[in-house]
Design a protein around this motif. Structure first.
Motif, PDB file in Angstrom:
ATOM      1  N   TYR A 593      55.497  25.082  69.587  1.00  0.00           N
ATOM      2  CA  TYR A 593      55.649  26.369  68.903  1.00  0.00           C
ATOM      3  C   TYR A 593      56.163  26.266  67.463  1.00  0.00           C
ATOM      4  O   TYR A 593      56.228  27.293  66.773  1.00  0.00           O
ATOM      5  CB  TYR A 593      56.593  27.269  69.705  1.00  0.00           C
ATOM      6  CG  TYR A 593      56.034  27.671  71.039  1.00  0.00           C
ATOM      7  CD1 TYR A 593      55.017  28.618  71.140  1.00  0.00           C
ATOM      8  CD2 TYR A 593      56.500  27.088  72.215  1.00  0.00           C
ATOM      9  CE1 TYR A 593      54.489  28.985  72.366  1.00  0.00           C
ATOM     10  CE2 TYR A 593      55.983  27.451  73.455  1.00  0.00           C
ATOM     11  CZ  TYR A 593      54.975  28.397  73.520  1.00  0.00           C
ATOM     12  OH  TYR A 593      54.448  28.762  74.742  1.00  0.00           O
ATOM     13  N   TYR A 594      56.502  25.059  67.012  1.00  0.00           N
ATOM     14  CA  TYR A 594      57.035  24.979  65.652  1.00  0.00           C
ATOM     15  C   TYR A 594      56.455  23.811  64.858  1.00  0.00           C
ATOM     16  O   TYR A 594      55.840  24.019  63.800  1.00  0.00           O
ATOM     17  CB  TYR A 594      58.560  24.862  65.695  1.00  0.00           C
ATOM     18  CG  TYR A 594      59.210  24.832  64.329  1.00  0.00           C
ATOM     19  CD1 TYR A 594      59.066  25.890  63.439  1.00  0.00           C
ATOM     20  CD2 TYR A 594      59.956  23.730  63.916  1.00  0.00           C
ATOM     21  CE1 TYR A 594      59.654  25.858  62.175  1.00  0.00           C
ATOM     22  CE2 TYR A 594      60.552  23.688  62.664  1.00  0.00           C
ATOM     23  CZ  TYR A 594      60.395  24.751  61.801  1.00  0.00           C
ATOM     24  OH  TYR A 594      60.970  24.719  60.556  1.00  0.00           O
ATOM     25  N   ASN A 596      53.921  21.476  65.395  1.00  0.00           N
ATOM     26  CA  ASN A 596      52.458  21.396  65.240  1.00  0.00           C
ATOM     27  C   ASN A 596      51.862  22.628  64.562  1.00  0.00           C
ATOM     28  O   ASN A 596      51.034  22.500  63.652  1.00  0.00           O
ATOM     29  CB  ASN A 596      51.802  21.154  66.598  1.00  0.00           C
ATOM     30  CG  ASN A 596      52.189  19.802  67.187  1.00  0.00           C
ATOM     31  OD1 ASN A 596      52.440  18.853  66.458  1.00  0.00           O
ATOM     32  ND2 ASN A 596      52.228  19.725  68.510  1.00  0.00           N
ATOM     33  N   PRO A 597      52.217  23.865  64.962  1.00  0.00           N
ATOM     34  CA  PRO A 597      51.620  25.039  64.297  1.00  0.00           C
ATOM     35  C   PRO A 597      51.940  25.124  62.810  1.00  0.00           C
ATOM     36  O   PRO A 597      51.101  25.565  62.020  1.00  0.00           O
ATOM     37  CB  PRO A 597      52.228  26.226  65.059  1.00  0.00           C
ATOM     38  CG  PRO A 597      52.629  25.673  66.379  1.00  0.00           C
ATOM     39  CD  PRO A 597      53.055  24.271  66.102  1.00  0.00           C
ATOM     40  N   TYR A 598      53.147  24.720  62.425  1.00  0.00           N
ATOM     41  CA  TYR A 598      53.552  24.853  61.024  1.00  0.00           C
ATOM     42  C   TYR A 598      53.377  23.561  60.234  1.00  0.00           C
ATOM     43  O   TYR A 598      53.771  23.491  59.073  1.00  0.00           O
ATOM     44  CB  TYR A 598      55.005  25.315  60.946  1.00  0.00           C
ATOM     45  CG  TYR A 598      55.204  26.739  61.411  1.00  0.00           C
ATOM     46  CD1 TYR A 598      55.027  27.816  60.531  1.00  0.00           C
ATOM     47  CD2 TYR A 598      55.538  27.015  62.728  1.00  0.00           C
ATOM     48  CE1 TYR A 598      55.196  29.127  60.957  1.00  0.00           C
ATOM     49  CE2 TYR A 598      55.712  28.321  63.174  1.00  0.00           C
ATOM     50  CZ  TYR A 598      55.536  29.370  62.279  1.00  0.00           C
ATOM     51  OH  TYR A 598      55.696  30.667  62.708  1.00  0.00           O
ATOM     52  N   ILE A 600      54.789  20.505  60.355  1.00  0.00           N
ATOM     53  CA  ILE A 600      56.016  19.840  59.901  1.00  0.00           C
ATOM     54  C   ILE A 600      55.773  18.331  59.871  1.00  0.00           C
ATOM     55  O   ILE A 600      55.473  17.719  60.902  1.00  0.00           O
ATOM     56  CB  ILE A 600      57.206  20.165  60.839  1.00  0.00           C
ATOM     57  CG1 ILE A 600      57.394  21.675  60.965  1.00  0.00           C
ATOM     58  CG2 ILE A 600      58.476  19.490  60.332  1.00  0.00           C
ATOM     59  CD1 ILE A 600      57.724  22.370  59.666  1.00  0.00           C
TER      60      ILE A 600
END
Length: 735
Positions: A593-594, A596-598, A600
């Motif tokens: 939820y953080y 991979n989607p964004y 980083i």
């Protein structure tokens, strides 16, 4: 949930029970699995610097590529996963084995030399080193030399493939590559650095090495690891200076790649810990060493920033186990513990009796960490337990020698409270007594009471080193009185004291009261050596005053917390398992939820998220188990009165007579102006006890340990077929 009761804390009193075939098979399978995983893991660490090791590692990364946790998850599972898997299997083994582990050791009838109890080196900088420890040191030395040799060949091969224009450029590459390899070796050493320092570690409990012994391994590994990391940083600094970009490189904090500034901060924190931990500095100012060592938080945090998540995964498993232990210790130490009574002896020794729940498990050679908040909110000091678990269901005693500012202030507080109680009305005594606010971590110690492994014991003490042996004698006498099997039959106590006013410390154990006519059932000899007095200071038949102050409390109070890593095996297992599952869940949620989607990609930031997942898993999931563990402890803890003030006072008055009675009831010899002659003592024992195993337990200063170990080594080397085998065991604690 714990199978051990207060009356049967570590051993069953009803004899040896036969183990079913299923249980025996299960234990054997778990043991084989543990050894197989450990050997495979260590073998890969040795192979990692080679082409074969790199090939295996790359195949593993390729096979796990594209999984939920990515590269860091693959490395963590391959290099840190084995440690956690062994920890889970260790819990299962401890639950299944129980006291049978002791029984199996005790069944070794034929006297034989054992690697763990055979001293090889005595007078070196490492102190007394056993044969098993020496083998471990050799293996580490071989690994370091092998890794340096292999990496050097790889570095030369790599440089030869590069088209370098000048000799200076060639040197810079070689220096920086050498620094890189030293850092990688340091990371593998750091895995072992954090394992011994976890006080309630299941891994140490499985191999029955208590924290008091494991600290020396942490010290040795700490010197080695910091030497490697220091050389790692130094080689890079030299390379950067030669290339003319020293300041730029030191201040660089790359998003993708190594963050150099974070590494500098981590190394500086490590150097502060290293320098202040050197023996001279530690002895000169222990508080400086203690407070500076808390920089391990900065050291680990900025190490994560420095290398990122996937490189940190190499040593993350051991650090995770340490964090588990540290959080459990924090939860236990928050509880205020009732001080049932406090005495001050004229010889400069203090006895504290602390309340504990009935279901708290420990053995006679355990120790606790004690904090007195009126003296310091930060200082914790280790003390040996001076009472047997069979002495009482709801209390535990320790003897404290006044040797520094902290202990001197503690003794002064007790004397002041005692004087005020003598003048103030009785209704104000509880208010005065509350001036001592104690917190406790522990008890810690051997998984099994190894003093009961030997039918023949020699207990060698120096000064306050008699404290754990008071507990040992009490434990043996209780078990003889109860008819418990497999007990020592011959016990020799050799105690060296500076002044004769320390002799009444033996009166803290009432031998005749515990086991009437014990001299008919136990061959007990006590040899006392008063080193600084040439003649008896008292007339025959008169003893020193036992105490010059005493305070007591008859209230129920609050006992020690049951939250201790060496306590209930089932709760400990649930705590470790829940925290590990929580860590994996939080890491997975962050990736999905953080991260991979964004998109980083910052190494240092992903390292921070990785570390945060470890912390969150322990706090949320592990904390939930700790909460229910605490509720279970409260529900099952005994709600009995500890002692009546009158009966306690009567016992104190009676002990002045008991001191002489104890010395007369046993075969006691007091020598003035002399020190123990271990050649004579061991020679006499050899003739009288014959071809047997003799356990020698030493509690005292390093010089005393060295003297005993030297004599044991000499006799074991030159022994003949009919001579006994001496086994060296040290109970001394030195941070």
């Amino acid at each position: 949930m714990d199978q051990f009761s207060a009356q049967e804390p570590l051993l069953l009193n009803s004899g040896v029970k036969k183990t079913s075939l299923f249980v025996s098979s299960l234990k054997l399978i778990i043991k084989i699995l543990i050894w197989a995983i450990f050997i495979a893991w260590v073998a890969f660490i040795f192979l990692y610097p080679t082409e074969l090791g790199n090939g295996l590692f790359e195949k593993w990364i390729h096979a796990t590529q594209g999984t939920l946790f990515g590269l860091s998850g693959s490395i963590f599972l391959f290099l840190s996963g084995p440690i956690l898997l062994i920890a889970f299997l260790s819990i299962a083994q401890l639950i299944i084995c129980g006291e049978e582990k002791f029984q199996q050791k005790k069944n070794l009838k034929r006297p034989s030399v054992r690697l763990w109890t055979f001293p090889v080196f005595v007078d070196g900088p490492l102190g007394v080193v056993s044969a098993a420890e020496f083998i471990g040191i050799l293996l580490f030395g071989v690994y370091i030399l092998w890794a340096l040799y292999t990496y050097t060949l790889k570095n030369l091969s790599l440089i030869s493939q590069l088209q370098l224009t000048g000799r200076e450029e060639w040197c810079i590459w070689l220096i920086e590559l050498t620094g890189l390899r030293l850092g990688m070796i340091g990371l593998f050493c750091m895995v072992f650095l954090f394992l011994p320092v976890a006080r309630g570690s299941v891994l140490l409990r499985l191999i029955d090495i208590p924290f008091e012994h494991a600290t020396r391994y942490h010290v040795w590994l700490g010197h080695l690891t910091m030497l490697l990391f220091t050389l790692h940083g130094l080689f890079y600094v030299i390379g950067w200076a030669m290339s003319g970009k020293l300041l730029h490189e030191i201040l660089e904090w790359a998003d993708v790649g190594i963050a150099n500034l974070a590494g500098v901060i981590s190394l500086l924190a490590g150097l502060c810990m290293w320098v202040t931990s050197l023996p001279g500095v530690r002895k000169w100012n222990f508080e400086l060493f203690f407070y500076t060592h808390q920089l391990y938080v900065v050291f680990v945090l900025f190490l994560v920033f420095h290398v990122g998540d996937f490189i940190f995964s190499i040593s993350a498993g051991a650090i995770f186990l340490f964090m588990l232990d540290r959080f459990l210790r924090f939860c236990q130490s928050r509880r205020t513990v009732e001080v049932v009574s406090a005495k001050s002896f004229p010889c400069g020794t203090v006895e504290l009796v602390i309340s504990k729940p009935e279901n708290l498990r420990y053995n006679a050679l355990s120790f606790i960490f004690l904090q007195i908040r009126e003296l310091s909110w930060l200082q914790w000091h280790p003390f040996s337990v001076s009472s047997s678990p069979l002495d009482g269901k709801n209390h535990l005693a320790i003897l404290i020698k006044v040797l520094g500012k902290w202990t001197d202030r503690l003794r002064g507080n007790i004397i002041n409270i005692s004087e005020k109680e003598a003048t103030e009305p009785e209704d104000q005594h509880s208010e005065l007594h509350s001036m001592i606010t104690a917190s406790v971590e522990g008890p810690y110690g051997h998984e099994v009471p190894y003093h009961l492994m030997y039918e023949n014991l020699i207990l060698v003490a120096g000064g306050i080193g008699i404290s754990p042996f008071v507990a040992v004698l009490s434990d043996i006498l209780h078990r003889i009185d109860e008819g418990a099997p497999c007990l020592p039959k011959n016990v020799l106590v050799a105690w060296a004291v500076k002044n004769s006013n320390e002799i009444p410390l033996l009166s803290t154990i009432d031998m005749e009261s515990i086991c009437p006519y014990f001299s008919d059932k136990l061959n007990l000899e006590i040899h006392i050596y008063v080193t600084r007095e040439s003649d008896p200071q008292l007339e025959e038949g008169v003893v020193h005053q036992l105490t010059n102050s005493c305070i007591s409390n008859a209230s129920k109070g609050c006992g020690m917390s049951v939250l201790v890593g060496t306590g209930d095996n089932i709760w400990s297992g649930l705590y470790i398992a829940a925290s590990t599952v929580g860590f994996i869940i939080f890491l997975g949620l962050l990736d999905v939820y953080y991260v991979n989607p964004y998109g980083i990609h910052s190494w240092w930031y992903k390292g921070l998220l990785f570390l945060a997942s470890m912390v969150a898993g322990i706090l949320v999931f592990g904390g939930s188990v700790v909460f229910f563990w605490h509720l279970w402890g409260q529900k099952t803890a005994a709600q009995e009165e500890y002692m009546e003030v009158g009966s306690k006072a009567d016992k104190v008055q009676l002990n002045e007579y008991v001191a002489n009675k104890n010395l007369r009831a046993s075969s006691t010899m007091i020598q003035y102006g002399s020190r123990p002659d271990f050649k004579e003592i061991f020679g006499s024992v050899s003739k009288r006890w014959g071809h047997v195993d003799i356990g020698v337990i030493v509690c005292g200063p390093p010089t005393l340990q060295s003297s005993v170990a030297r004599e044991i080594r000499s006799r074991n080397f030159m022994r003949e077929s009919g001579d006994p085998v001496f086994h060296f065991n040290s109970h001394s604690f030195d941070l």
